[in-house]
Design a protein around this motif. Structure first.
Motif, PDB file in Angstrom:
ATOM      1  N   ALA A 259       0.812  -1.038   0.070  1.00  0.00           N
ATOM      2  CA  ALA A 259       0.027  -0.031   0.251  1.00  0.00           C
ATOM      3  C   ALA A 259       0.902   1.231   0.049  1.00  0.00           C
ATOM      4  O   ALA A 259       2.026   1.055   0.423  1.00  0.00           O
ATOM      5  CB  ALA A 259      -0.737  -0.060   1.279  1.00  0.00           C
ATOM      6  N   THR A 260       0.224   2.368  -0.605  1.00  0.00           N
ATOM      7  CA  THR A 260       0.714   3.658  -0.465  1.00  0.00           C
ATOM      8  C   THR A 260       0.167   4.345   0.501  1.00  0.00           C
ATOM      9  O   THR A 260      -1.103   4.424   0.509  1.00  0.00           O
ATOM     10  CB  THR A 260       1.193   4.193  -1.729  1.00  0.00           C
ATOM     11  N   ALA A 261       0.964   5.218   1.425  1.00  0.00           N
ATOM     12  CA  ALA A 261       0.233   6.018   2.444  1.00  0.00           C
ATOM     13  C   ALA A 261       0.669   7.636   2.260  1.00  0.00           C
ATOM     14  O   ALA A 261       2.024   7.837   1.950  1.00  0.00           O
ATOM     15  CB  ALA A 261       0.701   5.723   3.787  1.00  0.00           C
ATOM     16  N   ARG A 262      -0.177   8.531   2.113  1.00  0.00           N
ATOM     17  CA  ARG A 262       0.232   9.985   1.583  1.00  0.00           C
ATOM     18  C   ARG A 262      -0.266  10.794   2.833  1.00  0.00           C
ATOM     19  O   ARG A 262      -1.543  10.574   3.406  1.00  0.00           O
ATOM     20  CB  ARG A 262      -0.728  10.271   0.534  1.00  0.00           C
ATOM     21  N   SER A 263       0.424  11.925   3.254  1.00  0.00           N
ATOM     22  CA  SER A 263       0.120  12.487   4.363  1.00  0.00           C
ATOM     23  C   SER A 263       0.461  14.021   4.119  1.00  0.00           C
ATOM     24  O   SER A 263       1.444  14.199   3.290  1.00  0.00           O
ATOM     25  CB  SER A 263       0.524  11.863   5.571  1.00  0.00           C
ATOM     26  N   TYR A 264      -0.003  14.991   4.756  1.00  0.00           N
ATOM     27  CA  TYR A 264       0.632  16.341   4.514  1.00  0.00           C
ATOM     28  C   TYR A 264       1.226  17.012   5.793  1.00  0.00           C
ATOM     29  O   TYR A 264       1.337  18.364   5.789  1.00  0.00           O
ATOM     30  CB  TYR A 264      -0.797  17.139   4.067  1.00  0.00           C
ATOM     31  N   SER A 265       1.427  16.403   6.758  1.00  0.00           N
ATOM     32  CA  SER A 265       1.946  16.795   8.088  1.00  0.00           C
ATOM     33  C   SER A 265       2.909  15.958   8.727  1.00  0.00           C
ATOM     34  O   SER A 265       2.580  14.611   8.542  1.00  0.00           O
ATOM     35  CB  SER A 265       1.057  17.463   8.950  1.00  0.00           C
ATOM     36  N   ALA A 266       3.987  16.360   9.121  1.00  0.00           N
ATOM     37  CA  ALA A 266       4.989  15.664  10.181  1.00  0.00           C
ATOM     38  C   ALA A 266       4.249  14.723  11.416  1.00  0.00           C
ATOM     39  O   ALA A 266       4.491  13.547  11.225  1.00  0.00           O
ATOM     40  CB  ALA A 266       5.967  16.383  10.611  1.00  0.00           C
ATOM     41  N   ALA A 267       3.127  15.011  11.806  1.00  0.00           N
ATOM     42  CA  ALA A 267       2.270  14.702  12.783  1.00  0.00           C
ATOM     43  C   ALA A 267       1.572  13.464  12.380  1.00  0.00           C
ATOM     44  O   ALA A 267       1.649  12.485  12.804  1.00  0.00           O
ATOM     45  CB  ALA A 267       1.480  15.563  13.521  1.00  0.00           C
ATOM     46  N   SER A 268       0.913  13.553  11.128  1.00  0.00           N
ATOM     47  CA  SER A 268       0.163  12.523  10.719  1.00  0.00           C
ATOM     48  C   SER A 268       1.132  11.448  10.274  1.00  0.00           C
ATOM     49  O   SER A 268       0.817  10.337  10.275  1.00  0.00           O
ATOM     50  CB  SER A 268      -0.839  13.033   9.431  1.00  0.00           C
TER      51      SER A 268
END
Length: 402
Positions: A259-268
């Motif tokens: 799977a690929t995981a995409r996020s927009y913050s260091a916390a997430s």
């Protein structure tokens, strides 16, 4: 003559280089033919040129005639494992390899900018580093170049770094787009292997079937995204590969998915790295199974410095007019290894619409498509923006020290 007018005069040469690179695409960190074309394009310019050790990069430093800071301009050079179906006269001559993401344009535009700025060397208040980078498509080429010293190539760290990227859809031809803050997502890979005990499909109670547990994990990951993460700091997990078994009447020993995981913050991103393996192993345990869950950090969030993004937008307006630039409302869910540069140096990543004018950008094929098209008409404009960003940012000088 303005920089934009000078770029227009170079349009034929820039297009010729783009076509040559497009016809002989190369993948990954080793791009010897592309590197040779770049070196030929830069030959005779007053540049300090070095090539990479672990990759076929090209770093060129232009030292201006006046003292001042350093600005970095980046263009990626690698292609994708795609079989081209565009029918272009300069289409890929290499089976299974295509410049489907427009990196041939980036490389040609950056070489054009090197020519424009070299011609203005005497008036240049500082130095420009031209970063010709292999391996953006999954090989972290930017990180390799940083490790080999690209950020210190001119003797001091750049005060700003800029990269352009063409888009074959969404944006109208010639439209520039950027934004402050997150511009592209972080991209990480999840690899899960569920270990069971194989057996006859007619007697599942005598085996330990890994498939139902793996399927439950896929669904649970989607539930986790909606229940553990703020809707205003979104996360995406997509399972793109799922493999188990060989036939209908045999329970396999294991099931595996990616799977690929995409996020927009260091916390997430940090939360994902903790939650995903724990969720997977807990579900496996509930089924009396075991699982290996690897969360591999790949590219971080591409974060535009607010000041540099605003500066880029101002340059676009002043050079091309107010109707040629937009502030993107949302980040892009794709990922970029220019993010490694922006973790070290303030800067901005800017998209340039390259959809052919006779196509509807909303319906045009996306980047990475076998039929993706990028119009040559944007080459001179992208070249001009590269050069103007460097010229105008150097004129601003170094940031004030607190």
């Amino acid at each position: 003559m303005s920089v934009r007018e000078e770029a227009a005069k170079l349009a034929g040469d820039i297009a010729e280089l783009r076509h040559a690179i497009h016809a002989e695409p190369e993948i990954g960190l080793d791009l010897p033919k592309t590197q040779a074309k770049v070196l030929d394009a830069l030959a005779g310019l007053p540049l300090e040129i070095s090539t990479g050790q672990a990759l076929s990069s090209v770093t060129a430093v232009l030292r201006g005639g006046r003292p001042g800071p350093v600005v970095l301009l980046r263009g990626d050079m690698d292609a994708l494992p795609v079989t081209e179906e565009t029918g272009l006269p300069f289409a890929s001559a290499i089976d299974g390899t295509m410049h489907a993401c427009g990196h041939d344009l980036h490389t040609a535009m950056l070489a054009g900018a090197a020519k424009l700025l070299s011609a203005r060397r005497a008036e240049l208040p500082g130095a420009v580093v031209f970063m010709f980078q292999p391996g953006e498509e999954g090989y972290a080429g930017a990180r390799h170049m940083i490790n080999e010293g690209v950020l210190d190539a001119a003797g001091e760290r750049p005060v700003a770094a800029y990269a352009l990227h063409v888009s074959g859809n969404k944006l109208p031809c010639g439209m520039f787009s950027t934004r402050p803050g997150p511009m592209l997502a972080a991209a990480d890979q999840i690899t899960v292997t569920v270990h069971g005990r194989g057996g006859h499909a007619s007697q599942p109670h005598r085996a330990a079937d890994p498939i139902p547990a793996a399927c439950e994990m896929v669904i649970a990951l989607q539930t986790m995204v909606t229940r553990k993460f703020d809707v205003f700091d979104p996360v995406v997990i997509t399972v793109g590969s799922f493999h188990a078994g060989t036939t209908d009447n045999v329970i396999p020993d294991q099931a595996r998915f990616l799977a690929t995981a995409r996020s927009y913050s260091a916390a997430s991103r940090t939360a994902l790295a903790d939650m995903v393996p724990r969720l997977v192993t807990d579900i496996a345990g509930a089924h009396g199974l075991t699982a290996d869950a690897e969360y591999a950090a790949e590219y971080p969030v591409t974060v535009n410095d607010a000041t540099e993004a605003a500066f880029a937008g101002q340059v676009i307006t002043e050079v091309f007019g107010p109707d040629r630039g937009e502030t993107a409302k949302f980040p892009i869910t794709g990922a970029e290894d220019f993010s490694f540069v922006l973790e070290e140096v303030p800067g901005a990543f800017i998209f340039l619409g390259a959809c052919p004018p006779d196509r509807d950008p909303e319906k045009a094929p996306t980047n990475h498509s076998a039929i993706a098209l990028f119009d040559d008409s944007v080459l001179a404009e992208g070249t001009a923006l590269y050069a103007e960003l460097a010229l105008r940012r150097l004129e601003q000088g170094r940031p004030a020290q607190g």
